[in-house]
Design a protein around this motif. Structure first.
Motif, PDB file in Angstrom:
ATOM      1  N   GLY A  57       0.809  -1.221   0.000  1.00  0.00           N
ATOM      2  CA  GLY A  57       0.000   0.000   0.000  1.00  0.00           C
ATOM      3  C   GLY A  57       0.839   1.267   0.000  1.00  0.00           C
ATOM      4  O   GLY A  57       0.439   2.296  -0.558  1.00  0.00           O
ATOM      5  N   THR A  58       2.008   1.185   0.620  1.00  0.00           N
ATOM      6  CA  THR A  58       2.898   2.349   0.672  1.00  0.00           C
ATOM      7  C   THR A  58       3.445   2.660  -0.717  1.00  0.00           C
ATOM      8  O   THR A  58       3.495   3.828  -1.130  1.00  0.00           O
ATOM      9  CB  THR A  58       4.054   2.062   1.659  1.00  0.00           C
ATOM     10  OG1 THR A  58       3.474   1.685   2.917  1.00  0.00           O
ATOM     11  CG2 THR A  58       4.937   3.266   1.851  1.00  0.00           C
ATOM     12  N   ASP A 158      -7.301   7.126   0.379  1.00  0.00           N
ATOM     13  CA  ASP A 158      -6.631   5.991   1.007  1.00  0.00           C
ATOM     14  C   ASP A 158      -7.712   5.020   1.469  1.00  0.00           C
ATOM     15  O   ASP A 158      -8.372   5.219   2.500  1.00  0.00           O
ATOM     16  CB  ASP A 158      -5.754   6.460   2.178  1.00  0.00           C
ATOM     17  CG  ASP A 158      -4.932   5.315   2.769  1.00  0.00           C
ATOM     18  OD1 ASP A 158      -5.388   4.155   2.668  1.00  0.00           O
ATOM     19  OD2 ASP A 158      -3.871   5.573   3.345  1.00  0.00           O
ATOM     20  N   SER A 189      -4.302  -1.839   0.423  1.00  0.00           N
ATOM     21  CA  SER A 189      -3.192  -2.655   0.934  1.00  0.00           C
ATOM     22  C   SER A 189      -3.684  -4.088   1.131  1.00  0.00           C
ATOM     23  O   SER A 189      -4.829  -4.305   1.523  1.00  0.00           O
ATOM     24  CB  SER A 189      -2.730  -2.091   2.280  1.00  0.00           C
ATOM     25  OG  SER A 189      -1.981  -3.057   2.993  1.00  0.00           O
TER      26      SER A 189
END
Ligand SMILES: Cc1ncc(COP(=O)(O)O)c(C=O)c1O
Length: 394
Positions: A57-58, A158, A189
């Motif tokens: 996810g980052t 997000d 994520s």
């Protein structure tokens, strides 16, 4: 209970294992067909036009800030109650993170606080907003989109906590988290505590073809392999009348943020059970809500909310430390989400200090995330509920 009850965990079935084995026995461990298959199925599930599978996810967040061309010093607004990565992606591009407080009822980025920031500065001061569907509760992105349009901002949603979550827009239409109908880009994520697990893994969704193409290029070193995009000559490339088959060009600075095919196979297999998981999460949330209704130790909680994907079930309590430690003695590993991001030592260096985000800071004093994952049994949940009662009725 001798077994540890964590706040979240993956649920791996025999089918998942089989899917991974098959991919391990195939010709491709990475850059193979499972990636596109997973992307297509995920886009279909979320309701977006495009999806790009990435390493985590980052990486998804970083690719978004790169694709949106965040530049040094550009100001981007996000919530202090999120995992640090939501803010860090701005810093990767040397942008400036501006925190706005949360709504104390929903724990989401507060619309009024964002509006206040935007109104107080000349247009052009801010470049983007990163709202977070925190805990699985959908941000009303229709409202944020209108604000973003007025101030010419992009939005990265997000959605790490909210695959399967939704809100109803002003026309009553269901809007899935990450659908790309309001945000320019959304990210997910596949960490084991999330709805869909692939070990490490992530996804970016969008409806914007241009951004989609940029993401694909940035995910693999900035390389393109399409003749019509080449800028070097055929002669330089080593061809005669056309570019040779081996030829490719690195045109911008990208990264290796790819997901492997066996991770994609696991993600795809998990995706098949995503709806089942949400149903179970909502059931667990309803059980907690029923158990704690009107109890004096609860300072406030969100109840059962339509469209909530319940990645987390959070309550706010008195004597949070006492409860947390008591639950640990019972092998119940509750968790705190999150320590306000603006007060992390890294962000304090930019001048953020206690008192800047009163709602977020007050929330942090009381919040605790109770075990919430589809494989948790009714017996385990009753054990958790009983332990909380024991602690407060002692
Ligand atoms: C809200 C939020 N954003 C971003 C991330 C980063 O995802 P990953 O751990 O896959 O890099 C997470 C994961 O923990 C998250 O909870």
């Amino acid at each position: 209970m001798s077994k540890i009850i964590p706040y979240g965990r993956q649920n791996i079935t025999q089918e998942d294992i089989q899917a991974v084995i098959e991919t391990l026995q195939s010709d491709y461990l990475t850059q193979g067909p499972k990636i596109l298959e997973f992307e297509k199925a995920f886009a279909n599930y979320i309701g977006s036009k495009y999806a790009v599978a990435v390493a985590n996810g980052t990486a998804a967040l970083h690719l978004c800030t790169l694709a949106l061309d965040v530049q040094k010093g550009q100001k981007v607004i996000t919530s202090p109650i999120t995992f640090a990565a939501s803010a860090n992606c701005v810093r990767y591009c040397d942008g400036e993170v501006i925190f706005a407080d949360i709504d104390p009822e929903t724990y989401l980025l507060d619309y009024a606080s964002v509006e206040k920031l935007l109104k107080a500065a000349p247009k052009g001061t801010y470049h983007g907003i990163i709202p977070v569907d925190f805990a699985g509760r959908a941000v009303d992105l229709e409202k944020f989109r209108a604000l973003a349009d007025e101030y010419n901002l992009w939005i990265i949603e997000d959605s790490c906590h909210s695959p399967g979550g939704f809100f109803n827009d002003s026309k009553g239409t269901t809007q899935n988290c990450g659908s790309g109908n309001f945000a320019d880009l959304a990210i997910f994520s596949f960490h084991p505590v999330k709805h869909i697990a692939s070990g490490e893994g992530g996804m970016v969704t969008t409806n914007d073809e241009n951004l989609y193409k940029k993401l694909l290029q940035l995910r693999t070193h900035g390389i393109v392999k399409q003749e019509e995009l080449y800028t070097n000559s055929i002669e330089f490339a080593g061809g005669d009348t056309q570019y040779p088959l081996w030829y490719m060009e690195m045109q911008v600075l990208g990264y290796n943020y790819r997901l492997t095919d066996f991770q994609a196979a696991l993600g795809l297999s998990q995706l098949n059970r995503a709806d089942e998981g949400i149903v179970r999460r909502r059931q667990i949330a309803a059980n907690y809500f029923d158990a704690f209704q009107k109890q004096s130790f609860i300072k406030g909680h969100s109840g059962v909310v339509e469209g909530h994907a319940y990645h987390l079930y959070i309550i706010e309590v008195e004597n949070r430390l006492g409860l947390y430690n008591y639950l640990r003695t019972k092998n119940i590993y509750a968790q705190i989400h999150y320590i306000p991001c603006h007060l992390m030592p890294y962000y304090r260096q930019f001048g953020w200090k206690e008192g800047d985000m009163p709602n977020a800071e007050n929330y942090y004093k009381h919040c605790i995330s109770l075990p919430m994952y589809p494989a948790m049994t009714d017996e385990e949940q009753q054990f958790v509920i009983a332990a909380i009662y024991q602690f407060y009725k002692k």
